[in-house]
Design an enzyme around this catalytic site. Structure first.
Site, PDB file in Angstrom:
ATOM      1  N   ASP A 110       0.857  -1.204   0.000  1.00  0.00           N
ATOM      2  CA  ASP A 110       0.000   0.000   0.000  1.00  0.00           C
ATOM      3  C   ASP A 110       0.885   1.242   0.000  1.00  0.00           C
ATOM      4  O   ASP A 110       1.909   1.291   0.691  1.00  0.00           O
ATOM      5  CB  ASP A 110      -0.900  -0.003   1.247  1.00  0.00           C
ATOM      6  CG  ASP A 110      -2.093   0.928   1.112  1.00  0.00           C
ATOM      7  OD1 ASP A 110      -3.231   0.432   1.135  1.00  0.00           O
ATOM      8  OD2 ASP A 110      -1.893   2.161   0.987  1.00  0.00           O
ATOM      9  N   LEU A 157      -0.123   4.138   1.060  1.00  0.00           N
ATOM     10  CA  LEU A 157      -0.576   5.004   2.171  1.00  0.00           C
ATOM     11  C   LEU A 157      -0.945   6.413   1.689  1.00  0.00           C
ATOM     12  O   LEU A 157      -0.696   7.400   2.379  1.00  0.00           O
ATOM     13  CB  LEU A 157       0.467   5.073   3.301  1.00  0.00           C
ATOM     14  CG  LEU A 157       0.834   3.737   3.957  1.00  0.00           C
ATOM     15  CD1 LEU A 157       1.859   3.939   5.075  1.00  0.00           C
ATOM     16  CD2 LEU A 157      -0.398   3.016   4.499  1.00  0.00           C
ATOM     17  N   TYR A 171     -13.867   7.244 -13.325  1.00  0.00           N
ATOM     18  CA  TYR A 171     -13.648   6.198 -12.313  1.00  0.00           C
ATOM     19  C   TYR A 171     -14.182   4.849 -12.827  1.00  0.00           C
ATOM     20  O   TYR A 171     -13.462   3.849 -12.868  1.00  0.00           O
ATOM     21  CB  TYR A 171     -14.325   6.589 -10.994  1.00  0.00           C
ATOM     22  CG  TYR A 171     -14.427   5.449 -10.022  1.00  0.00           C
ATOM     23  CD1 TYR A 171     -13.273   4.844  -9.524  1.00  0.00           C
ATOM     24  CD2 TYR A 171     -15.663   4.938  -9.632  1.00  0.00           C
ATOM     25  CE1 TYR A 171     -13.356   3.769  -8.648  1.00  0.00           C
ATOM     26  CE2 TYR A 171     -15.752   3.872  -8.757  1.00  0.00           C
ATOM     27  CZ  TYR A 171     -14.598   3.290  -8.271  1.00  0.00           C
ATOM     28  OH  TYR A 171     -14.694   2.214  -7.417  1.00  0.00           O
ATOM     29  N   ASN A 186     -22.667  -0.811  -2.996  1.00  0.00           N
ATOM     30  CA  ASN A 186     -22.202   0.175  -1.997  1.00  0.00           C
ATOM     31  C   ASN A 186     -21.616  -0.507  -0.768  1.00  0.00           C
ATOM     32  O   ASN A 186     -22.369  -0.936   0.115  1.00  0.00           O
ATOM     33  CB  ASN A 186     -23.352   1.100  -1.628  1.00  0.00           C
ATOM     34  CG  ASN A 186     -23.592   2.126  -2.712  1.00  0.00           C
ATOM     35  OD1 ASN A 186     -23.935   1.769  -3.838  1.00  0.00           O
ATOM     36  ND2 ASN A 186     -23.376   3.388  -2.399  1.00  0.00           N
ATOM     37  N   ARG A 201     -26.302  15.489  -6.740  1.00  0.00           N
ATOM     38  CA  ARG A 201     -24.853  15.437  -6.941  1.00  0.00           C
ATOM     39  C   ARG A 201     -24.609  14.929  -8.364  1.00  0.00           C
ATOM     40  O   ARG A 201     -25.159  13.884  -8.743  1.00  0.00           O
ATOM     41  CB  ARG A 201     -24.251  14.466  -5.908  1.00  0.00           C
ATOM     42  CG  ARG A 201     -22.758  14.440  -5.866  1.00  0.00           C
ATOM     43  CD  ARG A 201     -22.256  13.615  -4.675  1.00  0.00           C
ATOM     44  NE  ARG A 201     -22.598  12.200  -4.784  1.00  0.00           N
ATOM     45  CZ  ARG A 201     -22.195  11.273  -3.904  1.00  0.00           C
ATOM     46  NH1 ARG A 201     -21.460  11.605  -2.860  1.00  0.00           N
ATOM     47  NH2 ARG A 201     -22.540  10.015  -4.066  1.00  0.00           N
TER      48      ARG A 201
HETATM   49  N1  UFG Z   1     -25.455  10.997  -0.376  1.00  0.00           N
HETATM   50  C1  UFG Z   1     -26.050  12.128   0.156  1.00  0.00           C
HETATM   51  N2  UFG Z   1     -25.294  12.951   0.926  1.00  0.00           N
HETATM   52  C2  UFG Z   1     -23.976  12.708   1.216  1.00  0.00           C
HETATM   53  C3  UFG Z   1     -23.374  11.545   0.660  1.00  0.00           C
HETATM   54  C4  UFG Z   1     -24.143  10.718  -0.132  1.00  0.00           C
HETATM   55  O1  UFG Z   1     -27.224  12.397  -0.069  1.00  0.00           O
HETATM   56  O2  UFG Z   1     -23.350  13.506   1.918  1.00  0.00           O
HETATM   57  C5  UFG Z   1     -26.246  10.114  -1.231  1.00  0.00           C
HETATM   58  C6  UFG Z   1     -25.704  10.040  -2.640  1.00  0.00           C
HETATM   59  O3  UFG Z   1     -26.220  11.068  -3.429  1.00  0.00           O
HETATM   60  C7  UFG Z   1     -26.153   8.649  -3.066  1.00  0.00           C
HETATM   61  C8  UFG Z   1     -26.137   7.844  -1.762  1.00  0.00           C
HETATM   62  O4  UFG Z   1     -26.156   8.814  -0.719  1.00  0.00           O
HETATM   63  O5  UFG Z   1     -27.463   8.714  -3.522  1.00  0.00           O
HETATM   64  C9  UFG Z   1     -24.900   6.982  -1.606  1.00  0.00           C
HETATM   65  O6  UFG Z   1     -23.759   7.794  -1.813  1.00  0.00           O
HETATM   66  P1  UFG Z   1     -22.276   7.317  -1.488  1.00  0.00           P
HETATM   67  O7  UFG Z   1     -21.381   8.469  -1.779  1.00  0.00           O
HETATM   68  O8  UFG Z   1     -22.232   6.713  -0.119  1.00  0.00           O
HETATM   69  O9  UFG Z   1     -22.030   6.137  -2.501  1.00  0.00           O
HETATM   70  P2  UFG Z   1     -22.143   6.129  -4.111  1.00  0.00           P
HETATM   71  O10 UFG Z   1     -23.370   5.369  -4.445  1.00  0.00           O
HETATM   72  O11 UFG Z   1     -22.031   7.475  -4.703  1.00  0.00           O
HETATM   73  O12 UFG Z   1     -20.786   5.409  -4.489  1.00  0.00           O
HETATM   74  C10 UFG Z   1     -20.517   4.068  -4.268  1.00  0.00           C
HETATM   75  C11 UFG Z   1     -19.004   3.887  -4.209  1.00  0.00           C
HETATM   76  C12 UFG Z   1     -18.370   4.285  -5.516  1.00  0.00           C
HETATM   77  C13 UFG Z   1     -19.047   3.529  -6.633  1.00  0.00           C
HETATM   78  C14 UFG Z   1     -20.538   3.705  -6.588  1.00  0.00           C
HETATM   79  C15 UFG Z   1     -21.232   2.906  -7.628  1.00  0.00           C
HETATM   80  O13 UFG Z   1     -18.465   4.681  -3.172  1.00  0.00           O
HETATM   81  O14 UFG Z   1     -17.005   3.968  -5.477  1.00  0.00           O
HETATM   82  O15 UFG Z   1     -21.040   3.323  -5.315  1.00  0.00           O
HETATM   83  O16 UFG Z   1     -20.886   1.606  -7.498  1.00  0.00           O
HETATM   84  F1  UFG Z   1     -18.603   4.006  -7.821  1.00  0.00           F
END
Ligand code: UFG
Length: 324
Positions: free
Chosen positions: A32, A34, A142, A171, A277
């Protein structure tokens, strides 16, 4: 005893997977850089090499000398938003540095390669739940960088005979007793909700309540990191190469996650509705029948409550994360 090289073993999912492998008696070496990982997240029972996959000679030496039976490749950058601003960072690390590792695997005669792929390779899915054979059209660098590396593995497997498994996480969430989520800055929903409950942050910004879903917020398939770890271990003995979607198959909206977190902790979440977002698909739900059938994978954390409870315990035990 099988010897496994775990790249990214100081990161969120890699550290939990290392712990799982060590508990099962595997010999684990963590590699890793880090950059986003934490030294304290490396399981003390593992050998640790601090290094960057950009250092081709180093990873070549590590693989030539390590007599590894398998590589589990977690090391990557994984922020969708950042990848839209700095695509070179993503193609450089997740693809070009990944090729260094794949070449090193061949040079070191490593027979099995397990790769952390993602639901982001599917982009905006045409239907849910998403099956392995559904169209993959990423909507950000990504996801594209991960899809490109899946293709690299396909050709390396065909040409050199190295067996691989591409595990597409939905997720990843939750914690073990020792390893949990500590991104800097944190951008993931569940740790942010729990930090808000603890008063570490003022409020959760809820990104969009106008999606085409029953309550208007995005739906995701949250899967516990120990269930992901289990799939990695099972993939080691899969008879042939394959791609597997890993999720529970239960889609939960942001509002439903907030409610579950309130039930687990007994406390209210302060939140505010914010604009969508960019790059968030409305719904991502896995069909993981293939992993259940072919790998005999049985996720143990089927409820969001159990997943959130594990993350909550970890935050209470480590209020500052891995910081000393
Ligand atoms: N969300 C909010 N507020 C926040 C953070 C997230 O409303 O502060 C919402 C997002 O809009 C989304 C949901 O919560 O609808 C989940 O968001 P995350 O950021 O926890 O996770 P993502 O679905 O965006 O992303 C995850 C992984 C990525 C991957 C993606 C699709 O972290 O690496 O799933 O597989 F690309």
């Amino acid at each position: 005893m099988k010897k496994i090289l775990v790249t990214g073993g100081a990161g969120y999912i890699g550290s939990a997977c290392s712990e799982y492998l060590l508990d099962m008696g595997y010999d684990v070496t963590v590699f890793d850089a880090l950059i986003t990982g934490h030294r304290d997240a490396v399981d003390p029972r593992a050998r640790f090499i601090e290094g960057n996959l950009a250092d081709r000679e180093l990873i070549m030496d590590v693989c030539r000398q390590g007599s590894f039976d398998a590589i589990m490749h977690f090391a990557a950058f994984s922020l969708v938003g950042e990848s839209m601003k700095d695509p070179g960072k993503y193609f450089g690390n997740n693809l070009a540095n990944g090729i260094n590792l794949a070449d090193a695997a061949i040079a070191g005669n490593v027979k099995t390669f397990v790769f952390s792929s993602t639901a982001a390779t599917f982009g905006q899915p045409e239907k849910t739940p998403i099956s392995e054979d559904d169209q993959q059209i990423p909507i950000n660098p990504y996801g594209e960088s991960k899809l490109c590396f899946e293709k690299v593995l396909k050709w390396y497997s065909r040409i050199y005979g190295m067996k691989y498994a591409a595990l597409r996480y939905f997720n990843a969430a939750g914690a073990t007793a020792l390893h949990g989520e500590d991104h800097r800055p944190e951008s993931h929903l569940i740790p942010i909700i729990l930090e808000t409950i603890r008063g570490k942050r003022e409020k959760l910004m809820l990104f969009g309540d106008d999606y085409d879903t029953p309550d208007g917020s995005c739906i995701r398939d949250y899967i516990h990191i120990l269930d992901l770890a289990q799939a990695h271990e099972l993939a080691l003995s899969a008879p042939e190469s394959g791609h597997y979607n890993l999720g529970t198959g239960n889609g939960l909206s942001v509002f439903e996650i907030i409610k579950a977190a309130e039930e687990v902790t007994g406390k209210k979440v302060n939140f505010e509705i914010a604009p969508r977002r960019p790059g968030d698909p409305a719904r991502l739900i896995a069909c993981s029948d293939k992993a259940r059938r072919m790998l005999n994978w049985k996720p143990r954390y089927e409820s969001a409550h159990a997943i959130i409870e594990s993350a909550w315990k970890w935050q209470l035990k480590y209020p500052e994360g891995y910081a000393k």
